[in-house]
Design a protein around this motif. Structure first.
Motif, PDB file in Angstrom:
ATOM      1  N   ARG A 297      40.243  34.730  85.230  1.00  0.00           N
ATOM      2  CA  ARG A 297      39.291  34.589  84.137  1.00  0.00           C
ATOM      3  C   ARG A 297      39.580  33.343  83.316  1.00  0.00           C
ATOM      4  O   ARG A 297      38.650  32.650  82.857  1.00  0.00           O
ATOM      5  CB  ARG A 297      39.323  35.827  83.256  1.00  0.00           C
ATOM      6  N   ALA A 298      40.865  33.058  83.105  1.00  0.00           N
ATOM      7  CA  ALA A 298      41.219  31.858  82.359  1.00  0.00           C
ATOM      8  C   ALA A 298      40.772  30.610  83.120  1.00  0.00           C
ATOM      9  O   ALA A 298      40.258  29.646  82.530  1.00  0.00           O
ATOM     10  CB  ALA A 298      42.722  31.824  82.112  1.00  0.00           C
TER      11      ALA A 298
ATOM     12  N   GLU B 120      34.048  25.685  80.470  1.00  0.00           N
ATOM     13  CA  GLU B 120      34.168  24.760  79.348  1.00  0.00           C
ATOM     14  C   GLU B 120      34.032  23.312  79.807  1.00  0.00           C
ATOM     15  O   GLU B 120      33.377  22.495  79.136  1.00  0.00           O
ATOM     16  CB  GLU B 120      35.516  24.971  78.658  1.00  0.00           C
ATOM     17  N   ALA B 121      34.616  22.984  80.970  1.00  0.00           N
ATOM     18  CA  ALA B 121      34.492  21.620  81.500  1.00  0.00           C
ATOM     19  C   ALA B 121      33.036  21.303  81.846  1.00  0.00           C
ATOM     20  O   ALA B 121      32.540  20.204  81.569  1.00  0.00           O
ATOM     21  CB  ALA B 121      35.379  21.454  82.731  1.00  0.00           C
ATOM     22  N   GLN B 122      32.341  22.275  82.441  1.00  0.00           N
ATOM     23  CA  GLN B 122      30.933  22.072  82.756  1.00  0.00           C
ATOM     24  C   GLN B 122      30.098  21.911  81.491  1.00  0.00           C
ATOM     25  O   GLN B 122      29.168  21.089  81.445  1.00  0.00           O
ATOM     26  CB  GLN B 122      30.408  23.234  83.592  1.00  0.00           C
TER      27      GLN B 122
ATOM     28  N   GLU C 163      27.003  18.465  77.906  1.00  0.00           N
ATOM     29  CA  GLU C 163      26.783  17.881  76.584  1.00  0.00           C
ATOM     30  C   GLU C 163      26.855  16.360  76.644  1.00  0.00           C
ATOM     31  O   GLU C 163      26.073  15.657  75.978  1.00  0.00           O
ATOM     32  CB  GLU C 163      27.819  18.423  75.607  1.00  0.00           C
ATOM     33  N   ALA C 164      27.756  15.824  77.468  1.00  0.00           N
ATOM     34  CA  ALA C 164      27.854  14.370  77.612  1.00  0.00           C
ATOM     35  C   ALA C 164      26.598  13.807  78.267  1.00  0.00           C
ATOM     36  O   ALA C 164      26.073  12.767  77.837  1.00  0.00           O
ATOM     37  CB  ALA C 164      29.086  14.015  78.438  1.00  0.00           C
TER      38      ALA C 164
END
Length: 201
Positions: free
Chosen positions: A47-48, A55-57, A62-63
């Motif tokens: 899960r981590a 979070e990376a995606q 967002e970028a």
């Protein structure tokens, strides 16, 4: 006489698990707990990892969104478009008129000159007016009539009669000449277009 001893020493039955069974049960329980703890640890680790990937995606998305917003330009209406559209519509209407005219010419060419000549013969007056020249071109759409009339009142009646013919109805003439010749007859020239040099040849 026989003596019967009714007193017997009661033996206590030993119950409950034996030490060996207790040890085996404790080992099984410890193994089950260890397996469960390992599975829970692996699940938490997975899960981590999934969370870090998400979070990376999200950061990458967002970028990309920020880059798109930076490069985005609000579309503006080209002021030349209405004029260009009107020009194209005018060209389309002209092409439609040309196509209609070509279809009419094709129909006339297929039918030949017979309907026009038949209409001229049917509408010809019995006396006092006669045709000296008939020229038909472009399937009968281009027509030239030359003739003579003894009475000036016969010519308007003849033209009106031609206009009532289904074949000649709606035909427009661009040239009409009327002259009196040396013999006193009225010479007329009726053409679908204006007179040009060499028309009567």
């Amino acid at each position: 006489m026989q003596n019967v001893n009714l007193y017997q020493r009661e033996r206590r039955q030993q119950g409950g698990p034996r030490p060996r069974q207790l040890l085996l049960g404790a080992c099984v329980l410890a193994l089950a707990l260890a397996s469960h703890a390992a599975w829970q640890g692996w699940n938490l680790k997975q899960r981590a990892s999934d969370r870090q990937l998400a979070e990376a995606q999200a950061v990458s998305a967002e970028a990309q969104l920020a880059a798109f917003k930076a490069n985005y330009r609000e579309p503006t209406l080209d002021t030349r478009l209405p004029a260009q559209l009107a020009e194209r519509e005018a060209e389309n209407r002209q092409l439609q008129r040309l196509a209609t005219h070509l279809r009419a010419l094709d129909g006339q060419l297929r039918s030949g000159f017979a309907p026009v000549l038949t209409a001229l013969a049917d509408r010809h007056p019995p006396r006092g007016l006669w045709l000296t020249r008939i020229r038909l071109q472009a399937g009968g759409s281009d027509m030239l009539l030359r003739g003579l009339s003894q009475d000036q009142e016969l010519l308007p009646l003849y033209l009106e009669s031609l206009g009532r013919s289904k074949t000649l109805q709606g035909r427009e003439f661009g040239s009409f000449d009327l002259q009196r010749d040396d013999s006193g007859l009225l010479a007329f020239r009726l053409a679908s277009r204006a007179a040009e040099e060499g028309d009567d040849e």
